[in-house]
Design a protein around this motif. Structure first.
Motif, PDB file in Angstrom:
ATOM      1  N   ILE A   1     -36.788 -12.110 -15.374  1.00  0.00           N
ATOM      2  CA  ILE A   1     -37.206 -13.493 -15.089  1.00  0.00           C
ATOM      3  C   ILE A   1     -38.730 -13.607 -15.129  1.00  0.00           C
ATOM      4  O   ILE A   1     -39.295 -14.533 -15.736  1.00  0.00           O
ATOM      5  CB  ILE A   1     -36.646 -13.973 -13.730  1.00  0.00           C
ATOM      6  CG1 ILE A   1     -35.120 -14.075 -13.809  1.00  0.00           C
ATOM      7  CG2 ILE A   1     -37.235 -15.326 -13.331  1.00  0.00           C
ATOM      8  CD1 ILE A   1     -34.429 -14.176 -12.478  1.00  0.00           C
TER       9      ILE A   1
ATOM     10  N   LEU B   1     -30.766  -5.830  -9.589  1.00  0.00           N
ATOM     11  CA  LEU B   1     -31.633  -6.897  -9.061  1.00  0.00           C
ATOM     12  C   LEU B   1     -33.054  -6.761  -9.584  1.00  0.00           C
ATOM     13  O   LEU B   1     -33.680  -7.749  -9.995  1.00  0.00           O
ATOM     14  CB  LEU B   1     -31.643  -6.859  -7.535  1.00  0.00           C
ATOM     15  CG  LEU B   1     -30.679  -7.807  -6.850  1.00  0.00           C
ATOM     16  CD1 LEU B   1     -30.700  -7.579  -5.344  1.00  0.00           C
ATOM     17  CD2 LEU B   1     -31.041  -9.262  -7.147  1.00  0.00           C
TER      18      LEU B   1
ATOM     19  N   ILE C   1     -39.926 -13.371 -18.732  1.00  0.00           N
ATOM     20  CA  ILE C   1     -39.680 -14.613 -19.490  1.00  0.00           C
ATOM     21  C   ILE C   1     -40.686 -15.698 -19.087  1.00  0.00           C
ATOM     22  O   ILE C   1     -41.260 -16.372 -19.949  1.00  0.00           O
ATOM     23  CB  ILE C   1     -38.229 -15.104 -19.283  1.00  0.00           C
ATOM     24  CG1 ILE C   1     -37.271 -14.177 -20.011  1.00  0.00           C
ATOM     25  CG2 ILE C   1     -38.045 -16.527 -19.802  1.00  0.00           C
ATOM     26  CD1 ILE C   1     -35.825 -14.371 -19.657  1.00  0.00           C
TER      27      ILE C   1
ATOM     28  N   ILE D   1     -30.664 -18.679 -13.926  1.00  0.00           N
ATOM     29  CA  ILE D   1     -31.269 -17.644 -13.068  1.00  0.00           C
ATOM     30  C   ILE D   1     -30.330 -17.348 -11.894  1.00  0.00           C
ATOM     31  O   ILE D   1     -30.096 -16.179 -11.541  1.00  0.00           O
ATOM     32  CB  ILE D   1     -32.663 -18.096 -12.567  1.00  0.00           C
ATOM     33  CG1 ILE D   1     -33.679 -17.964 -13.684  1.00  0.00           C
ATOM     34  CG2 ILE D   1     -33.095 -17.271 -11.367  1.00  0.00           C
ATOM     35  CD1 ILE D   1     -35.080 -18.348 -13.289  1.00  0.00           C
TER      36      ILE D   1
ATOM     37  N   VAL E   1     -24.670 -12.297 -10.725  1.00  0.00           N
ATOM     38  CA  VAL E   1     -24.034 -11.204 -11.482  1.00  0.00           C
ATOM     39  C   VAL E   1     -24.697  -9.883 -11.158  1.00  0.00           C
ATOM     40  O   VAL E   1     -24.014  -8.868 -10.942  1.00  0.00           O
ATOM     41  CB  VAL E   1     -24.113 -11.510 -13.008  1.00  0.00           C
ATOM     42  CG1 VAL E   1     -23.663 -10.322 -13.819  1.00  0.00           C
ATOM     43  CG2 VAL E   1     -23.266 -12.709 -13.343  1.00  0.00           C
TER      44      VAL E   1
ATOM     45  N   PHE F   1     -32.407 -23.958 -16.456  1.00  0.00           N
ATOM     46  CA  PHE F   1     -32.970 -22.602 -16.358  1.00  0.00           C
ATOM     47  C   PHE F   1     -32.717 -22.028 -14.965  1.00  0.00           C
ATOM     48  O   PHE F   1     -32.349 -20.859 -14.818  1.00  0.00           O
ATOM     49  CB  PHE F   1     -34.474 -22.674 -16.656  1.00  0.00           C
ATOM     50  CG  PHE F   1     -35.193 -21.347 -16.573  1.00  0.00           C
ATOM     51  CD1 PHE F   1     -34.857 -20.296 -17.395  1.00  0.00           C
ATOM     52  CD2 PHE F   1     -36.232 -21.154 -15.674  1.00  0.00           C
ATOM     53  CE1 PHE F   1     -35.511 -19.078 -17.335  1.00  0.00           C
ATOM     54  CE2 PHE F   1     -36.899 -19.952 -15.596  1.00  0.00           C
ATOM     55  CZ  PHE F   1     -36.542 -18.914 -16.431  1.00  0.00           C
TER      56      PHE F   1
ATOM     57  N   LEU G   1     -27.498 -15.318 -13.081  1.00  0.00           N
ATOM     58  CA  LEU G   1     -27.954 -13.957 -13.403  1.00  0.00           C
ATOM     59  C   LEU G   1     -28.110 -13.133 -12.120  1.00  0.00           C
ATOM     60  O   LEU G   1     -27.687 -11.964 -12.065  1.00  0.00           O
ATOM     61  CB  LEU G   1     -29.283 -14.046 -14.153  1.00  0.00           C
ATOM     62  CG  LEU G   1     -29.776 -12.785 -14.845  1.00  0.00           C
ATOM     63  CD1 LEU G   1     -28.830 -12.375 -15.956  1.00  0.00           C
ATOM     64  CD2 LEU G   1     -31.160 -12.987 -15.435  1.00  0.00           C
ATOM     65  N   LEU G   2     -28.701 -13.758 -11.103  1.00  0.00           N
ATOM     66  CA  LEU G   2     -28.885 -13.050  -9.824  1.00  0.00           C
ATOM     67  C   LEU G   2     -27.526 -12.743  -9.180  1.00  0.00           C
ATOM     68  O   LEU G   2     -27.319 -11.652  -8.648  1.00  0.00           O
ATOM     69  CB  LEU G   2     -29.747 -13.892  -8.875  1.00  0.00           C
ATOM     70  CG  LEU G   2     -31.246 -13.903  -9.188  1.00  0.00           C
ATOM     71  CD1 LEU G   2     -31.954 -14.953  -8.346  1.00  0.00           C
ATOM     72  CD2 LEU G   2     -31.887 -12.539  -8.954  1.00  0.00           C
TER      73      LEU G   2
ATOM     74  N   THR H   1     -33.182  -7.770 -13.139  1.00  0.00           N
ATOM     75  CA  THR H   1     -33.076  -9.229 -13.277  1.00  0.00           C
ATOM     76  C   THR H   1     -34.391  -9.915 -12.942  1.00  0.00           C
ATOM     77  O   THR H   1     -34.866 -10.782 -13.687  1.00  0.00           O
ATOM     78  CB  THR H   1     -31.963  -9.761 -12.349  1.00  0.00           C
ATOM     79  OG1 THR H   1     -30.787  -9.033 -12.619  1.00  0.00           O
ATOM     80  CG2 THR H   1     -31.716 -11.231 -12.547  1.00  0.00           C
TER      81      THR H   1
ATOM     82  N   ILE I   1     -39.784 -23.127 -16.000  1.00  0.00           N
ATOM     83  CA  ILE I   1     -39.304 -22.688 -14.686  1.00  0.00           C
ATOM     84  C   ILE I   1     -38.786 -23.870 -13.863  1.00  0.00           C
ATOM     85  O   ILE I   1     -37.940 -23.709 -13.005  1.00  0.00           O
ATOM     86  CB  ILE I   1     -40.425 -21.897 -13.946  1.00  0.00           C
ATOM     87  CG1 ILE I   1     -39.896 -21.110 -12.747  1.00  0.00           C
ATOM     88  CG2 ILE I   1     -41.557 -22.770 -13.527  1.00  0.00           C
ATOM     89  CD1 ILE I   1     -39.396 -19.755 -13.063  1.00  0.00           C
TER      90      ILE I   1
ATOM     91  N   PHE J   1     -31.288 -16.954 -22.668  1.00  0.00           N
ATOM     92  CA  PHE J   1     -32.744 -16.738 -22.632  1.00  0.00           C
ATOM     93  C   PHE J   1     -33.297 -16.505 -24.036  1.00  0.00           C
ATOM     94  O   PHE J   1     -34.328 -17.057 -24.396  1.00  0.00           O
ATOM     95  CB  PHE J   1     -33.085 -15.544 -21.739  1.00  0.00           C
ATOM     96  CG  PHE J   1     -32.908 -15.846 -20.272  1.00  0.00           C
ATOM     97  CD1 PHE J   1     -33.359 -17.025 -19.723  1.00  0.00           C
ATOM     98  CD2 PHE J   1     -32.275 -14.937 -19.432  1.00  0.00           C
ATOM     99  CE1 PHE J   1     -33.195 -17.307 -18.379  1.00  0.00           C
ATOM    100  CE2 PHE J   1     -32.109 -15.206 -18.087  1.00  0.00           C
ATOM    101  CZ  PHE J   1     -32.568 -16.394 -17.563  1.00  0.00           C
TER     102      PHE J   1
ATOM    103  N   LEU K   1     -28.191 -13.660 -20.981  1.00  0.00           N
ATOM    104  CA  LEU K   1     -29.226 -13.063 -21.833  1.00  0.00           C
ATOM    105  C   LEU K   1     -29.324 -13.826 -23.162  1.00  0.00           C
ATOM    106  O   LEU K   1     -30.428 -14.084 -23.654  1.00  0.00           O
ATOM    107  CB  LEU K   1     -28.932 -11.583 -22.081  1.00  0.00           C
ATOM    108  CG  LEU K   1     -28.975 -10.695 -20.837  1.00  0.00           C
ATOM    109  CD1 LEU K   1     -28.650  -9.259 -21.175  1.00  0.00           C
ATOM    110  CD2 LEU K   1     -30.348 -10.756 -20.163  1.00  0.00           C
TER     111      LEU K   1
END
Lengths: 207, 282
Positions: free
Chosen positions: B32, B25, B35, A135, A141, A131, A138-139, B28, A126, A112, A109
């Motif tokens: 994404i 999920l 952002i 991602i 976690v 990045f 993050l997914l 998240t 993207i 970002f 976080l």
């Protein structure tokens, strides 16, 4: 943006993390000793995972305060890790995994937020490999956080059944990592290709 | 299988795990998506700003080209309409029949031709001075501005005065010329449009900042008017001021005085920028 020395170091860290994950899973699947001591191996993997991922964020986030916080939290984490694992080796330590995941989530976080504050040229894209890696983390976690929270309350049978979530999230994460590495390679190749050859054909006498 | 087991009512931990993971999920993916959209919006906004800046630069460039062309036309007209006929007349006095004339007429012709050539020299000098004032080149901005203001006062149409408080160290010659042209343009605008009875110019510095302020009591512009005119197709002189200031990385402010009686124009420059450009050019 993706080609500085620090960024390349970051990619190497993620590469080693993937290798560590592969070795750990391979070892668990093939070795009898590993199956018997799988909780011990999981704890070791948590240690390696936390170390590599926090180092990745240490390299990626350039804010001084965040880097300092990473160092302080890591020292605390290692102290807690060694004090909790000194006595009991054959029990999965869900608490440490949870702490590790929360720290990684917070770092994602922060990454970002720091990128959104930067000027447009350096901000999130993207198609930026870095990045994509964040991602992926993050997914990973998000998929495994709740499993790690309640892991200590699950029976061994339930644990084995639900561990499939980690496997799927691992697959997803590795796909995204591979995409990031390929993108990095593609972008690097593209930037290495000279765009134009500006040759001055006029002779000095013509000037 | 996992889903069925998780949704069975007697398995609370599984329910927590299932809904917790799904919730995380969803959060998240939402993050994404947010952002990505936010970033796209920011990029689009930045591109729009860039486009606007490019348009503005194009307008300024067009204005400076037009101004240059007008200046060339003016010089061409001066040379063609004034210097040309004068020299042609001088030539007439010194034509082929000149040797056949008597001594008295010859002397008269020479005298007339000399007068005309003197006038032409003066005319060419005036043109040259209007292109690059010699006072500015030799004695600096302060003297050039004083000279300009004396001429305006001397014409009797307006009372013009200037005071330089802190100009011991001269700016670079090309920067002095740019500032002088801006002052000329501003004064010209005041003379043409404001109906003012006086203009007063002051110069001072504060740290590394260099200020020039112009006060007048006529009809003036505010910053809003200046920005509007800068964007429109009219106001060629103001666009020229803008483009000159861009070269110096300076700022200009148009405002009404605190007393609401006078209009004030402030030109602000940073001497550090000047030093940087000087070092850069070295």
């Amino acid at each position: 943006m993706c080609c500085s020395k620090t960024h390349i170091k970051g990619f190497w860290v993620i590469f080693f993390y993937s290798i560590a994950s592969l070795i750990s899973d391979g070892f668990l699947a093939t070795s009898e000793w590993a199956t018997e001591h799988k909780f011990f191996l999981w704890n070791i993997f948590t240690f390696v995972e936390y170390s590599l991922l926090s180092y990745f964020f240490y390299l990626t986030i350039k804010l001084r305060i965040v880097r300092l916080t990473i160092i302080v939290i890591s020292i605390i984490f290692y102290i807690v890790f060694f004090s909790l694992n000194r006595t009991n080796h054959d029990q999965y330590n869900s608490f440490l995994s949870f702490i590790s995941e929360v720290v990684i989530l917070a770092l994602c976080l922060i990454y970002f937020i720091s990128k959104m504050k930067q000027p447009v040229e350096d901000s999130i894209n993207i198609f930026n490999p870095e990045f994509l890696i964040v991602i992926a983390l993050l997914l990973y976690v998000a998929c495994t956080l709740f499993l790690f929270i309640i892991a200590n309350h699950l029976s061994v049978k339930e644990m084995n059944e639900y561990w499939i979530i980690t496997n799927y999230s691992n697959i997803l994460t590795n796909i995204l990592f591979s995409t990031a590495f390929l993108l990095y390679r593609y972008q690097n190749k593209k930037s290495a290709t000279p765009e134009s050859h500006s040759v001055d054909y006029t002779s000095p006498n013509d000037r | 299988m996992v889903l069925l087991q998780a949704l069975s009512p007697d398995n609370n931990i599984s329910m927590v795990l299932f809904f917790g993971t799904i919730g995380m999920l969803a959060l998240t993916i939402g993050l994404i998506v947010f952002i990505s959209f936010h970033q796209r919006k920011v990029i689009r906004y930045q591109q729009q700003l860039q486009r606007m800046e490019q348009d503005q630069q194009k307008t300024l460039l067009n204005a400076s080209i037009r101004l240059q062309e007008e200046e060339r036309q003016r010089i061409a007209a001066d040379l063609h309409d004034d210097a040309g006929p004068l020299l042609a007349t001088a030539r007439l006095y010194l034509n082929e029949n000149f040797v056949n004339l008597d001594k008295q007429t010859q002397l008269q012709s020479i005298y007339n031709a000399k007068q005309i050539i003197d006038d032409t020299i003066q005319l060419i000098r005036n043109i040259s001075h209007s292109l690059m004032p010699p006072t500015l080149k030799n004695f600096g901005l302060e003297s050039a501005v004083n000279d300009l203001f004396q001429k305006i006062s001397g014409s009797g149409s307006m009372n013009a005065s200037s005071r330089f408080h802190d100009y011991r160290e001269r700016l670079k010659a090309e920067n002095e010329l740019i500032i002088f042209r801006i002052i000329q343009e501003l004064v010209n605008n005041i003379l043409k449009h404001s109906n003012a009875s006086f203009i007063h110019l002051t110069q001072n510095t504060s740290g590394q900042r260099f200020f020039i302020r112009l006060h007048h009591d006529g009809r003036g512009l505010t910053q809003n008017d200046f920005e509007k005119l800068g964007k429109s197709n009219v106001g060629l002189g103001l666009k020229n001021i803008q483009s000159r200031l861009k070269v110096l990385q300076g700022k200009i402010f148009f405002e009404k005085d605190m007393s609401q009686t006078y209009y004030k124009v402030t030109i602000e420059l940073n001497r550090e920028d000047e030093l940087k450009t000087a070092n850069g050019s070295n």
